[in-house]
Enzyme design. Structure first.
Site, mmCIF file in Angstrom:
data_model
loop_
_atom_site.group_PDB
_atom_site.id
_atom_site.type_symbol
_atom_site.label_atom_id
_atom_site.label_comp_id
_atom_site.label_asym_id
_atom_site.label_seq_id
_atom_site.Cartn_x
_atom_site.Cartn_y
_atom_site.Cartn_z
ATOM 1 N N GLU A 1 58.131 84.879 44.453
ATOM 2 C CA GLU A 1 58.957 85.771 45.289
ATOM 3 C C GLU A 1 58.393 86.012 46.688
ATOM 4 O O GLU A 1 58.220 87.158 47.102
ATOM 5 C CB GLU A 1 59.177 87.097 44.550
ATOM 6 N N GLU B 1 63.540 82.393 34.223
ATOM 7 C CA GLU B 1 63.618 83.779 33.750
ATOM 8 C C GLU B 1 65.067 84.143 33.413
ATOM 9 O O GLU B 1 65.555 85.213 33.769
ATOM 10 C CB GLU B 1 63.071 84.745 34.819
HETATM 11 O O1 G3I Z 1 51.905 98.708 30.294
HETATM 12 C C1 G3I Z 1 52.365 99.950 30.842
HETATM 13 C C2 G3I Z 1 52.192 101.031 29.846
HETATM 14 O O2 G3I Z 1 50.811 101.208 29.608
HETATM 15 C C3 G3I Z 1 52.851 102.304 30.394
HETATM 16 O O3 G3I Z 1 52.792 103.302 29.423
HETATM 17 C C4 G3I Z 1 54.311 102.064 30.758
HETATM 18 C C5 G3I Z 1 54.971 103.279 31.375
HETATM 19 O O4 G3I Z 1 55.962 102.927 32.303
HETATM 20 O O5 G3I Z 1 54.345 101.020 31.699
HETATM 21 C C6 G3I Z 1 53.832 99.787 31.177
HETATM 22 O O6 G3I Z 1 53.914 98.831 32.158
HETATM 23 C C7 G3I Z 1 55.201 98.309 32.405
HETATM 24 C C8 G3I Z 1 55.153 96.809 32.133
HETATM 25 O O7 G3I Z 1 56.378 96.230 32.517
HETATM 26 C C9 G3I Z 1 54.888 96.487 30.666
HETATM 27 O O8 G3I Z 1 55.903 96.983 29.875
HETATM 28 C C10 G3I Z 1 55.542 98.571 33.854
HETATM 29 O O9 G3I Z 1 55.721 99.968 34.050
HETATM 30 C C11 G3I Z 1 56.797 97.834 34.216
HETATM 31 O O10 G3I Z 1 57.004 97.954 35.647
HETATM 32 C C12 G3I Z 1 56.632 96.365 33.906
HETATM 33 O O11 G3I Z 1 57.849 95.741 34.214
HETATM 34 C C13 G3I Z 1 57.800 94.328 34.315
HETATM 35 C C14 G3I Z 1 58.157 93.908 35.751
HETATM 36 O O12 G3I Z 1 58.246 92.502 35.833
HETATM 37 C C15 G3I Z 1 57.076 94.347 36.731
HETATM 38 O O13 G3I Z 1 55.874 93.684 36.444
HETATM 39 C C16 G3I Z 1 58.811 93.748 33.341
HETATM 40 O O14 G3I Z 1 58.374 94.012 32.004
HETATM 41 C C17 G3I Z 1 58.945 92.245 33.555
HETATM 42 O O15 G3I Z 1 60.006 91.754 32.778
HETATM 43 C C18 G3I Z 1 59.249 91.971 35.015
HETATM 44 O O16 G3I Z 1 59.277 90.563 35.204
HETATM 45 C C19 G3I Z 1 59.622 90.095 36.519
HETATM 46 C C20 G3I Z 1 58.857 88.820 36.750
HETATM 47 O O17 G3I Z 1 57.478 89.037 36.570
HETATM 48 C C21 G3I Z 1 59.126 88.270 38.147
HETATM 49 N N1 G3I Z 1 60.566 88.113 38.371
HETATM 50 C C22 G3I Z 1 61.366 89.284 38.109
HETATM 51 C C23 G3I Z 1 61.116 89.791 36.675
HETATM 52 C C24 G3I Z 1 62.002 90.944 36.354
HETATM 53 O O18 G3I Z 1 61.665 92.027 37.162
#
Ligand code: G3I
Length: 389
Positions: free
Chosen positions: A159, A264
């Site tokens: 990205e 994805e």
């Molecule tokens: O692990 C923590 C946990 O300890 C905490 O209690 C909880 C509270 O919010 O958050 C958890 O982390 C979350 C993580 O996912 C694991 O579940 C983050 O808040 C959350 O922001 C994170 O979201 C991920 C996002 O990327 C940001 O990294 C999504 O699961 C994931 O599907 C998404 O994937 C992205 C690709 O990497 C890049 N392209 C877009 C795609 C969708 O956004």
């Protein structure tokens, strides 16, 4: 005897009320599996989360190994997890992932080395260019070399583009200049010569952003730096699947001599409050019940839209299977999808091929059918061609 009668009764009540906390077994693969169906066309992958890497769910685990031949870690290889402090890396989960994949004969796509989002806090606090450069170099060298040859591919840079095709204004652009993508690929190739290297982004099928991606890929190639492919993420909505743009993108990227992957894939069925497209993780909106219309289940009419959406996409993927190396779904089942929490927290979305009970959805059966019909049509087409010779 009486106890088992009562237990059976309780189970059937739970099932008939559609209780979502009860998970019925994954059906065996007599109807066909995804990976078996598309064998020889392209690799079929899925994103997996920590529980799946830790093999906490036997039924879900069987579903993964029956249907997919590749996995992408949804979060655990991102910098904030794998490199939490300046001089400390945490490879515990990513090593587990690699061991899980080896045991189950799954390819791994590493996601991702350089991304402006989900950076560790020590990087977000950096002010001077030298520190950012040092982090950037050490991170790529250390992480990529550890898994050289153990991963099938890396999303080296994720990205890096704005919607108009210009470079995204990120810490990397600001501190390292617009050659940072070329540099990232150069470092990744040195550290990991036996793993394929991809540029990955969302909305790069859209014309302006696609033109930016083509400029970026040509820039890497013109610098004499190795790149194997481009990942079109594929976060779409059942009401907007830009098939023509997707097809143009497949063709134009393939002309550059690189592999095209869909990295994805998912299809949201819910309204997007801002009416934007793509997957910018920084977008968010307040919860409103009107934005969450299907808490009691997916109406047939929307299920049909989802099926038609997946059908048209897989028809297109089959048409261009000579240019497409991999199609990866962004999650195994609806309950796991990030789209339940983006861009609005706490909604009930239905974007994948397996439902919350791990049951294959009509879209699953449809895409398996397409391939069966495709093979039959293709054979009769080839037969007719031979007869006409
Ligand atoms: O692990 C923590 C946990 O300890 C905490 O209690 C909880 C509270 O919010 O958050 C958890 O982390 C979350 C993580 O996912 C694991 O579940 C983050 O808040 C959350 O922001 C994170 O979201 C991920 C996002 O990327 C940001 O990294 C999504 O699961 C994931 O599907 C998404 O994937 C992205 C690709 O990497 C890049 N392209 C877009 C795609 C969708 O956004």
């Amino acid at each position: 005897m009486r106890d088992s009668f009562i237990l059976t009764g309780i189970l059937s009540i739970l099932l008939s009320t559609g209780c979502t906390s009860f998970r019925s077994p994954y059906e065996p693969k007599q109807t066909g599996s995804l990976k078996g169906t598309f064998k020889g066309d392209f690799t079929i992958g899925t994103a997996i989360n920590t529980d799946q890497i830790r093999e906490k769910d036997a039924t879900g685990g069987k579903l993964i190994t029956d249907n997919f031949d590749a996995v992408t870690p949804e979060n655990i290889m991102k910098a904030e997890v794998i490199h939490p402090e300046w001089d400390r890396y945490d490879f515990s989960l990513s090593d587990k992932l690699v061991a899980y994949a080896q045991k189950n004969n799954l390819k791994v796509n590493g996601h991702t080395l350089i991304w402006h989002s989900q950076l560790p806090s020590f990087v977000r606090r950096m002010k001077d260019a030298d520190s950012v450069r040092q982090y950037f170099t050490n991170h790529i060298k250390t992480v990529a070399s550890r898994y050289d040859g153990k991963l099938e591919s890396w999303d080296v840079v994720n990205e890096a583009l704005e919607e108009d095709g210009s470079m995204r204004r990120s810490i990397f652009l600001e501190k390292l200049g617009d050659n940072f993508v070329v540099e990232a690929f150069r470092l990744a190739r040195q550290a990991s010569p036996n793993t394929k290297l991809y540029y990955n982004d969302y909305n790069i099928e859209e014309p302006a952003k696609r033109a930016g991606a083509i400029r970026l890929i040509k820039k890497i190639q013109d610098a004499g730096v190795h790149i194997d492919g481009v990942g079109i993420q594929g976060h779409w909505n059942v009401n907007y699947i830009p098939l023509k743009h997707i097809e143009d993108a497949i063709i134009e990227f393939a002309v550059l001599g690189i592999d095209v992957a869909f990295t994805e894939l998912d299809l949201s069925v819910l309204p997007n409050p801002r009416n934007t497209i793509g997957a910018d993780v920084d977008q968010n909106a307040e919860y409103d019940a009107k934005l969450n219309p299907y808490t009691g289940g997916l109406p047939d009419s929307v299920q049909k839209k989802l099926t038609v959406g997946y059908e048209s996409l897989f028809r297109l993927f089959m048409k261009h299977s000579d240019k497409i190396g991999r199609v990866t779904l962004w999650g195994v089942h609806d309950g796991q999808s990030w789209l339940n929490n983006w861009p609005v927290m706490g909604r009930t979305n239905y974007p994948l091929l397996f439902d919350r009970q791990l049951k294959p959805k009509p879209a699953f059966y449809k895409i398996i059918k397409i391939k069966e019909n495709y093979s039959v049509n293709n054979q009769s087409h080839q037969k007719n061609a031979r007869i006409n010779q």
